[in-house]
Design a protein around this motif. Structure first.
Motif, PDB file in Angstrom:
ATOM      1  N   LEU A   1      31.508  35.212  40.642  1.00 27.70           N
ATOM      2  CA  LEU A   1      31.174  33.971  41.342  1.00 27.70           C
ATOM      3  C   LEU A   1      31.503  32.759  40.477  1.00 27.70           C
ATOM      4  CD1 LEU A   1      29.874  32.627  43.833  1.00 27.70           C
ATOM      5  CD2 LEU A   1      27.670  32.841  42.661  1.00 27.70           C
ATOM      6  N   ALA A   2      31.163  32.825  39.205  1.00 29.51           N
ATOM      7  CA  ALA A   2      31.439  31.718  38.286  1.00 29.51           C
ATOM      8  C   ALA A   2      32.931  31.448  38.161  1.00 29.51           C
ATOM      9  CB  ALA A   2      30.851  32.018  36.909  1.00 29.51           C
ATOM     10  N   ARG A   3      33.738  32.484  38.333  1.00 28.74           N
ATOM     11  CA  ARG A   3      35.201  32.332  38.246  1.00 28.74           C
ATOM     12  C   ARG A   3      35.835  32.077  39.605  1.00 28.74           C
ATOM     13  NH1 ARG A   3      33.447  35.300  34.176  1.00 28.74           N
ATOM     14  NH2 ARG A   3      34.541  35.373  32.196  1.00 28.74           N
ATOM     15  N   GLY A   4      35.011  32.055  40.653  1.00 29.91           N
ATOM     16  CA  GLY A   4      35.523  31.781  41.999  1.00 29.91           C
ATOM     17  C   GLY A   4      36.359  32.913  42.568  1.00 29.91           C
ATOM     18  N   MET A   5      35.976  34.142  42.266  1.00 24.51           N
ATOM     19  CA  MET A   5      36.744  35.286  42.763  1.00 24.51           C
ATOM     20  C   MET A   5      35.802  36.378  43.238  1.00 24.51           C
ATOM     21  SD  MET A   5      38.080  37.050  39.164  1.00 24.51           S
ATOM     22  CE  MET A   5      39.030  35.653  38.668  1.00 24.51           C
ATOM     23  N   SER A   6      36.361  37.321  43.942  1.00 25.92           N
ATOM     24  CA  SER A   6      35.564  38.454  44.407  1.00 25.92           C
ATOM     25  C   SER A   6      35.256  39.389  43.236  1.00 25.92           C
ATOM     26  CB  SER A   6      36.339  39.227  45.483  1.00 25.92           C
ATOM     27  OG  SER A   6      37.458  39.880  44.907  1.00 25.92           O
ATOM     28  N   VAL A   7      34.230  40.195  43.419  1.00 27.27           N
ATOM     29  CA  VAL A   7      33.894  41.196  42.405  1.00 27.27           C
ATOM     30  C   VAL A   7      35.066  42.160  42.251  1.00 27.27           C
ATOM     31  CG1 VAL A   7      32.342  43.089  41.792  1.00 27.27           C
ATOM     32  CG2 VAL A   7      31.413  40.993  42.769  1.00 27.27           C
ATOM     33  N   ASN A   8      35.687  42.519  43.356  1.00 29.72           N
ATOM     34  CA  ASN A   8      36.829  43.427  43.312  1.00 29.72           C
ATOM     35  C   ASN A   8      37.935  42.864  42.416  1.00 29.72           C
ATOM     36  OD1 ASN A   8      38.208  45.863  44.580  1.00 29.72           O
ATOM     37  ND2 ASN A   8      39.692  44.231  44.972  1.00 29.72           N
ATOM     38  N   ARG A   9      38.302  41.592  42.651  1.00 30.65           N
ATOM     39  CA  ARG A   9      39.370  40.983  41.850  1.00 30.65           C
ATOM     40  C   ARG A   9      38.948  40.863  40.388  1.00 30.65           C
ATOM     41  NH1 ARG A   9      41.809  35.032  42.177  1.00 30.65           N
ATOM     42  NH2 ARG A   9      43.338  35.295  40.547  1.00 30.65           N
ATOM     43  N   TYR A  10      37.688  40.516  40.158  1.00 33.00           N
ATOM     44  CA  TYR A  10      37.177  40.399  38.793  1.00 33.00           C
ATOM     45  C   TYR A  10      37.328  41.726  38.042  1.00 33.00           C
ATOM     46  CZ  TYR A  10      33.738  39.839  35.040  1.00 33.00           C
ATOM     47  OH  TYR A  10      33.104  39.809  33.821  1.00 33.00           O
ATOM     48  N   ILE A  11      36.931  42.816  38.682  1.00 32.81           N
ATOM     49  CA  ILE A  11      37.041  44.143  38.060  1.00 32.81           C
ATOM     50  C   ILE A  11      38.512  44.500  37.835  1.00 32.81           C
ATOM     51  CG2 ILE A  11      36.574  46.606  38.336  1.00 32.81           C
ATOM     52  CD1 ILE A  11      34.061  44.877  37.775  1.00 32.81           C
ATOM     53  N   GLU A  12      39.363  44.212  38.825  1.00 30.04           N
ATOM     54  CA  GLU A  12      40.801  44.479  38.663  1.00 30.04           C
ATOM     55  C   GLU A  12      41.357  43.756  37.436  1.00 30.04           C
ATOM     56  OE1 GLU A  12      43.626  45.135  42.282  1.00 30.04           O
ATOM     57  OE2 GLU A  12      42.204  43.551  42.809  1.00 30.04           O
ATOM     58  N   GLU A  13      40.997  42.482  37.288  1.00 30.43           N
ATOM     59  CA  GLU A  13      41.508  41.709  36.159  1.00 30.43           C
ATOM     60  C   GLU A  13      40.986  42.245  34.829  1.00 30.43           C
ATOM     61  OE1 GLU A  13      41.312  37.484  36.517  1.00 30.43           O
ATOM     62  OE2 GLU A  13      42.387  37.497  38.427  1.00 30.43           O
ATOM     63  N   LEU A  14      39.732  42.656  34.801  1.00 30.75           N
ATOM     64  CA  LEU A  14      39.193  43.238  33.569  1.00 30.75           C
ATOM     65  C   LEU A  14      39.956  44.493  33.164  1.00 30.75           C
ATOM     66  CD1 LEU A  14      35.321  42.906  34.029  1.00 30.75           C
ATOM     67  CD2 LEU A  14      36.788  41.605  32.477  1.00 30.75           C
ATOM     68  N   VAL A  15      40.238  45.335  34.134  1.00 33.11           N
ATOM     69  CA  VAL A  15      40.955  46.580  33.836  1.00 33.11           C
ATOM     70  C   VAL A  15      42.379  46.269  33.389  1.00 33.11           C
ATOM     71  CG1 VAL A  15      41.844  48.734  34.810  1.00 33.11           C
ATOM     72  CG2 VAL A  15      39.509  47.980  35.352  1.00 33.11           C
ATOM     73  N   ARG A  16      43.048  45.330  34.055  1.00 35.39           N
ATOM     74  CA  ARG A  16      44.413  44.954  33.655  1.00 35.39           C
ATOM     75  C   ARG A  16      44.427  44.405  32.235  1.00 35.39           C
ATOM     76  NH1 ARG A  16      45.539  42.358  39.147  1.00 35.39           N
ATOM     77  NH2 ARG A  16      46.539  44.049  40.271  1.00 35.39           N
ATOM     78  N   GLN A  17      43.466  43.552  31.931  1.00 33.95           N
ATOM     79  CA  GLN A  17      43.405  43.000  30.573  1.00 33.95           C
ATOM     80  C   GLN A  17      43.172  44.107  29.557  1.00 33.95           C
ATOM     81  OE1 GLN A  17      40.418  39.947  30.585  1.00 33.95           O
ATOM     82  NE2 GLN A  17      41.583  38.632  31.951  1.00 33.95           N
TER      83      GLN A  17
END
Length: 92
Positions: free
Chosen positions: A23-39
Motif C-alpha cells: 500500500l505504501a508503494r501504491g501497488m498490489s500485494v501480488n506485484r509487491y511479492i513479484e518484485e521482491l522475488v525478482r530482486q
C-alpha cells in the motif's frame, strides 16, 4: 508473460507487513511479492548490468575518443570554462 497462481501461507504479522508495504508503494500485494522475488533472484540488477555492458560495447570508441585523458578540459566537458553572466544566463 503467462501468469500462474501460487498460494503461500504466512503468519498474520507477515501478511500485514506485506499489505502495508505494498500500500505504501501504491501497488498490489501480488506485484509487491513479484518484485521482491525478482530482486532476490537478481533479475533487475542482472538486466541493468547486461544493458550497461551492451551500451559500453557500442560506444566504447566514442568514450575513448572523448575522454582520452590527455586534457583536463576534454576529460570533463565544461571544465575550466567560466560564465561571466552567472549560472542562470545561457552561453553565447
Amino acid at each position: 508473460m503467462a501468469k500462474t497462481q501460487l498460494n503461500v501461507r504466512v503468519d498474520e504479522g507477515t501478511a500485514r507487513a506485506a499489505r502495508e508495504r505494498a500500500l505504501a508503494r501504491g501497488m498490489s500485494v501480488n506485484r509487491y511479492i513479484e518484485e521482491l522475488v525478482r530482486q532476490d533472484a537478481g533479475e533487475v540488477g542482472h538486466t541493468f548490468v547486461e544493458a550497461a555492458a551492451d551500451f559500453m560495447k557500442q560506444y566504447e570508441s566514442v568514450f575513448a575518443e572523448e575522454f582520452d585523458g590527455t586534457s583536463p578540459a576534454r576529460a570533463m566537458p565544461g571544465a575550466g570554462e567560466k560564465n561571466p553572466e552567472g549560472p542562470s544566463e545561457g552561453r553565447r
